[in-house]
Design a protein around this motif. Sequence first.
Motif, PDB file in Angstrom:
ATOM      1  N   ASP A   7      37.829  35.061  43.027  1.00  0.00           N
ATOM      2  CA  ASP A   7      38.085  33.636  43.252  1.00  0.00           C
ATOM      3  C   ASP A   7      37.468  33.218  44.583  1.00  0.00           C
ATOM      4  O   ASP A   7      37.658  33.885  45.603  1.00  0.00           O
ATOM      5  CB  ASP A   7      39.592  33.357  43.308  1.00  0.00           C
ATOM      6  CG  ASP A   7      40.246  33.413  41.941  1.00  0.00           C
ATOM      7  OD1 ASP A   7      39.669  32.874  40.984  1.00  0.00           O
ATOM      8  OD2 ASP A   7      41.334  33.999  41.832  1.00  0.00           O
ATOM      9  N   CYS A   8      36.743  32.099  44.573  1.00  0.00           N
ATOM     10  CA  CYS A   8      36.200  31.601  45.851  1.00  0.00           C
ATOM     11  C   CYS A   8      37.327  31.177  46.793  1.00  0.00           C
ATOM     12  O   CYS A   8      37.229  31.357  47.997  1.00  0.00           O
ATOM     13  CB  CYS A   8      35.256  30.420  45.597  1.00  0.00           C
ATOM     14  SG  CYS A   8      33.637  30.938  44.967  1.00  0.00           S
ATOM     15  N   ALA A   9      38.362  30.612  46.237  1.00  0.00           N
ATOM     16  CA  ALA A   9      39.519  30.199  47.045  1.00  0.00           C
ATOM     17  C   ALA A   9      40.777  30.384  46.219  1.00  0.00           C
ATOM     18  O   ALA A   9      40.887  29.862  45.123  1.00  0.00           O
ATOM     19  CB  ALA A   9      39.386  28.737  47.471  1.00  0.00           C
ATOM     20  N   THR A  17      36.778  35.590  51.467  1.00  0.00           N
ATOM     21  CA  THR A  17      36.004  35.651  50.230  1.00  0.00           C
ATOM     22  C   THR A  17      34.591  36.146  50.521  1.00  0.00           C
ATOM     23  O   THR A  17      34.046  36.982  49.787  1.00  0.00           O
ATOM     24  CB  THR A  17      35.925  34.268  49.567  1.00  0.00           C
ATOM     25  OG1 THR A  17      37.238  33.735  49.414  1.00  0.00           O
ATOM     26  CG2 THR A  17      35.265  34.357  48.202  1.00  0.00           C
ATOM     27  N   ARG A  18      33.995  35.636  51.569  1.00  0.00           N
ATOM     28  CA  ARG A  18      32.624  36.026  51.924  1.00  0.00           C
ATOM     29  C   ARG A  18      32.554  37.522  52.218  1.00  0.00           C
ATOM     30  O   ARG A  18      31.623  38.211  51.785  1.00  0.00           O
ATOM     31  CB  ARG A  18      32.134  35.212  53.118  1.00  0.00           C
ATOM     32  CG  ARG A  18      32.063  33.726  52.828  1.00  0.00           C
ATOM     33  CD  ARG A  18      31.813  32.905  54.084  1.00  0.00           C
ATOM     34  NE  ARG A  18      30.416  32.872  54.439  1.00  0.00           N
ATOM     35  CZ  ARG A  18      29.706  31.757  54.600  1.00  0.00           C
ATOM     36  NH1 ARG A  18      30.276  30.577  54.414  1.00  0.00           N
ATOM     37  NH2 ARG A  18      28.438  31.807  54.935  1.00  0.00           N
ATOM     38  N   MET A  81      34.579  27.088  37.884  1.00  0.00           N
ATOM     39  CA  MET A  81      35.363  25.905  38.217  1.00  0.00           C
ATOM     40  C   MET A  81      36.554  25.711  37.279  1.00  0.00           C
ATOM     41  O   MET A  81      36.647  26.341  36.233  1.00  0.00           O
ATOM     42  CB  MET A  81      34.473  24.659  38.181  1.00  0.00           C
ATOM     43  CG  MET A  81      34.003  24.255  36.799  1.00  0.00           C
ATOM     44  SD  MET A  81      32.748  25.348  36.135  1.00  0.00           S
ATOM     45  CE  MET A  81      31.839  24.209  35.113  1.00  0.00           C
ATOM     46  N   ASP A  82      37.436  24.810  37.679  1.00  0.00           N
ATOM     47  CA  ASP A  82      38.515  24.380  36.800  1.00  0.00           C
ATOM     48  C   ASP A  82      37.899  23.640  35.617  1.00  0.00           C
ATOM     49  O   ASP A  82      36.889  22.953  35.760  1.00  0.00           O
ATOM     50  CB  ASP A  82      39.462  23.453  37.564  1.00  0.00           C
ATOM     51  CG  ASP A  82      40.594  22.948  36.691  1.00  0.00           C
ATOM     52  OD1 ASP A  82      41.552  23.714  36.483  1.00  0.00           O
ATOM     53  OD2 ASP A  82      40.510  21.810  36.198  1.00  0.00           O
ATOM     54  N   GLY A  83      38.512  23.771  34.442  1.00  0.00           N
ATOM     55  CA  GLY A  83      37.952  23.152  33.258  1.00  0.00           C
ATOM     56  C   GLY A  83      38.629  21.879  32.819  1.00  0.00           C
ATOM     57  O   GLY A  83      38.290  21.334  31.760  1.00  0.00           O
TER      58      GLY A  83
END
Length: 207
Positions: A7-9, A17-18, A81-83
């Motif tokens: 997850d990016c966030a 995350t990086r 992304m969220d869908g």
Amino acid sequence: MGHCHIDCAWLWPYSETRRKCARSWVSVLNIMKRYPDFTFVCSQAQQFAWVKSDYPQLFEEIKSQVKNGRFIPVGGTWVEMDGNLPSGESMMMQFFYGQKFFREEFGITCDEFWLPDTFGYSGNFPQIMKESGIDCFLTQKLSWNLVNKFPHHTFYWQGIDGSRQLTHFPPGESYGMSMKAEELMKTLTNHKDKGRSDSSIFLFGFG
């Protein structure tokens, strides 16, 4: 198919995350040195961009394995992304910038939409996928529904405009399997579409 879903966030800052992307992908490259037949898939152009910025030498090693067909960028979007909540324009930009990055950095255009971990799916997705050069879709989070059990694992999803996309929900119903016998048996016995498909995807790794 080995993979690493990050997850990016979620419950950590972007900076973690990086670092996590770099740690995970260094591990993958080391595994590739030990096992010459190992291949690995990974999505999210944003995470590749972070590694390129923060760890340029690691990024060059990844590019080398992309050319060898062993480190396989998938998904075609900027992030997973969220869908449900984003607008149609936002979703189109996800594909535009994601595919642009993969073409410019790796010389490839992803032909699959990879979204294992989202709780909703817009009826516009098949049309947006088609316009973005995508012809198949993978997800699995729908299987976590506690009320309505989805009746298929391999099928054509028809969108609002009539666009159709080959869609696969891994019947193991997880994106973090570890090759346990019970996971393999569930994958074999749970596939609702064995009559028309004799194969399925088994996602092992950490998610």
